[in-house]
Scaffold this motif. Sequence first.
Motif, mmCIF file in Angstrom:
data_model
loop_
_atom_site.group_PDB
_atom_site.id
_atom_site.type_symbol
_atom_site.label_atom_id
_atom_site.label_comp_id
_atom_site.label_asym_id
_atom_site.label_seq_id
_atom_site.Cartn_x
_atom_site.Cartn_y
_atom_site.Cartn_z
ATOM 1 N N PHE A 143 -0.579 -21.901 14.213
ATOM 2 C CA PHE A 143 -0.689 -21.614 13.031
ATOM 3 C C PHE A 143 -2.402 -20.390 12.848
ATOM 4 N N LEU A 144 -3.084 -20.992 13.084
ATOM 5 C CA LEU A 144 -4.658 -20.068 13.041
ATOM 6 C C LEU A 144 -3.835 -18.584 14.364
ATOM 7 N N GLY A 145 -3.816 -19.083 15.451
ATOM 8 C CA GLY A 145 -3.252 -18.562 16.276
ATOM 9 C C GLY A 145 -2.600 -16.812 15.950
ATOM 10 N N LEU A 146 -1.352 -17.458 15.482
ATOM 11 C CA LEU A 146 -0.476 -16.230 15.012
ATOM 12 C C LEU A 146 -1.239 -15.984 14.297
ATOM 13 N N VAL A 147 -1.232 -16.633 12.936
ATOM 14 C CA VAL A 147 -1.917 -15.909 11.227
ATOM 15 C C VAL A 147 -2.962 -14.623 11.803
ATOM 16 N N ILE A 148 -3.937 -15.066 12.549
ATOM 17 C CA ILE A 148 -4.896 -14.866 13.147
ATOM 18 C C ILE A 148 -4.726 -13.081 13.877
ATOM 19 N N SER A 149 -3.121 -13.509 14.910
ATOM 20 C CA SER A 149 -3.292 -12.557 15.563
ATOM 21 C C SER A 149 -2.328 -10.937 15.087
ATOM 22 N N TYR A 150 -1.495 -11.546 13.380
ATOM 23 C CA TYR A 150 -0.950 -10.210 12.724
ATOM 24 C C TYR A 150 -2.574 -9.570 11.728
ATOM 25 N N LEU A 151 -3.966 -10.302 11.835
ATOM 26 C CA LEU A 151 -4.620 -9.351 11.331
ATOM 27 C C LEU A 151 -4.884 -8.121 11.465
ATOM 28 N N PRO A 152 -4.737 -7.906 12.470
ATOM 29 C CA PRO A 152 -4.751 -6.165 12.952
ATOM 30 C C PRO A 152 -3.458 -5.293 12.826
ATOM 31 N N LEU A 153 -2.551 -5.905 12.578
ATOM 32 C CA LEU A 153 -1.388 -5.195 12.140
ATOM 33 C C LEU A 153 -1.391 -4.981 10.306
ATOM 34 N N PHE A 154 -2.711 -5.475 9.925
ATOM 35 C CA PHE A 154 -2.760 -5.423 8.373
ATOM 36 C C PHE A 154 -3.593 -4.254 8.322
ATOM 37 N N TYR A 155 -4.576 -4.142 9.052
ATOM 38 C CA TYR A 155 -5.897 -2.895 9.177
ATOM 39 C C TYR A 155 -5.226 -2.007 10.293
ATOM 40 N N GLN A 156 -4.174 -1.855 11.104
ATOM 41 C CA GLN A 156 -3.491 -0.483 10.634
ATOM 42 C C GLN A 156 -2.882 0.306 10.589
ATOM 43 N N SER A 157 -2.199 -0.897 9.285
ATOM 44 C CA SER A 157 -1.286 -0.213 8.394
ATOM 45 C C SER A 157 -2.489 0.604 7.480
ATOM 46 N N PHE A 158 -3.128 -0.458 7.174
ATOM 47 C CA PHE A 158 -4.720 0.082 6.293
ATOM 48 C C PHE A 158 -5.061 1.388 6.965
ATOM 49 N N ALA A 159 -5.107 1.655 7.997
ATOM 50 C CA ALA A 159 -6.069 2.412 8.986
ATOM 51 C C ALA A 159 -4.921 3.717 9.230
ATOM 52 N N GLY A 160 -3.319 3.583 8.997
ATOM 53 C CA GLY A 160 -2.444 4.819 8.670
ATOM 54 C C GLY A 160 -2.951 5.106 7.552
ATOM 55 N N ARG A 161 -2.415 4.495 6.525
ATOM 56 C CA ARG A 161 -2.520 4.733 4.947
ATOM 57 C C ARG A 161 -3.769 6.129 4.322
ATOM 58 N N GLU A 162 -4.463 5.070 5.529
ATOM 59 C CA GLU A 162 -5.973 6.370 4.970
ATOM 60 C C GLU A 162 -6.432 7.435 5.703
ATOM 61 N N VAL A 163 -5.429 7.848 6.313
ATOM 62 C CA VAL A 163 -5.416 9.646 7.352
ATOM 63 C C VAL A 163 -5.126 10.048 6.510
ATOM 64 N N LEU A 164 -3.701 10.544 5.430
ATOM 65 C CA LEU A 164 -3.679 11.436 5.157
ATOM 66 C C LEU A 164 -4.784 11.776 3.107
ATOM 67 N N ILE A 165 -4.876 10.635 3.001
ATOM 68 C CA ILE A 165 -6.171 11.001 1.827
ATOM 69 C C ILE A 165 -7.543 11.497 1.958
ATOM 70 N N SER A 166 -7.331 11.083 3.800
ATOM 71 C CA SER A 166 -9.360 11.405 3.463
ATOM 72 C C SER A 166 -8.718 12.630 3.693
ATOM 73 N N MET A 167 -8.179 13.553 3.774
ATOM 74 C CA MET A 167 -7.940 14.589 4.577
ATOM 75 C C MET A 167 -7.449 15.463 3.031
ATOM 76 N N LEU A 168 -7.410 14.740 1.750
ATOM 77 C CA LEU A 168 -7.231 15.890 0.933
ATOM 78 C C LEU A 168 -8.120 16.515 -0.261
ATOM 79 N N ASP A 169 -9.563 15.623 0.501
ATOM 80 C CA ASP A 169 -10.362 16.720 -0.660
ATOM 81 C C ASP A 169 -10.454 18.248 0.000
ATOM 82 N N GLU A 170 -10.011 18.283 1.645
ATOM 83 C CA GLU A 170 -10.121 19.871 1.759
ATOM 84 C C GLU A 170 -8.779 20.441 1.298
#
Length: 253
Positions: free
Chosen positions: A147-174
């Motif tokens: 349980f702990l191994g499986l749940v923790i292994s999915y944490l990178p998916l959350f942060y990968q989705s979060f990072a992918g979401r932020e790429v275009l948002i960070s370009m909106l300033d320009e």
Amino acid sequence: MIYLFGVLGVAMIGFILVDAFEFIILPRRVAPHVSLARLFLRLMGRIWRGTARRMDDRPRRENFMSFLGPLSLILLLALWAVGLVVGFGLLGLALGSRYKGTSIAGFPTDLYASATSFFTLGFADITPSSAAERVLSVLEAALGFGFLGLVISYLPLFYQSFAGREVLISMLDEWAGSPPSAGELLRRLGQDRSLESLDRFLQDWEAWAADLLESHLSYPILGVFRSQHENQSWLAGLTMVLDLCALVQVGVD
């Protein structure tokens, strides 16, 4: 009465495993039902937002709100782990557990034995004395490790989705200023005489919106993960693009 503890323990273990599977692993929405994860995140959000409203300093308030998403995820994992430990402790109590190495019997000892098995600590200060208790300890250790191994292994998916979401948002300033607005984006493109780049811009954001829909339906907790900089938000970015589409439809040939 002792059998009631066993039924309660089995129900608690099953409920938590189903809840964790639906929240972490299952990449789709399920029919509405009682969910520990939803109840916890809703309560956590209310408490956190209520505390943030009492803060007059805006940067401090925004910094405080940025902790909500990651902290809620960590506390939810801890809540699941505690629930499983308690469930196996109730099963041990129902079996009338007796442990070698201690003369103290009761639910506190069952909880301690359950925790050492679930987290595979291996203190060996107490050991089960019957075959049923040994089987239960092995099953709990296997479940806890998996349980702990499986749940923790999915944490990178959350942060990968979060990072992918932020790429275009960070370009909106320009493109559209900070905070972004559709009018400012059109003004800058018109001033630079580069309105033809609108097609590429909207194509990029169409793909971004599709990724956003897929990731946030699969993992709703991403909705409360804040962007890294002030005046940036996935919701504000999406709203700006919708405003831009409306302005383009009525005012740009």
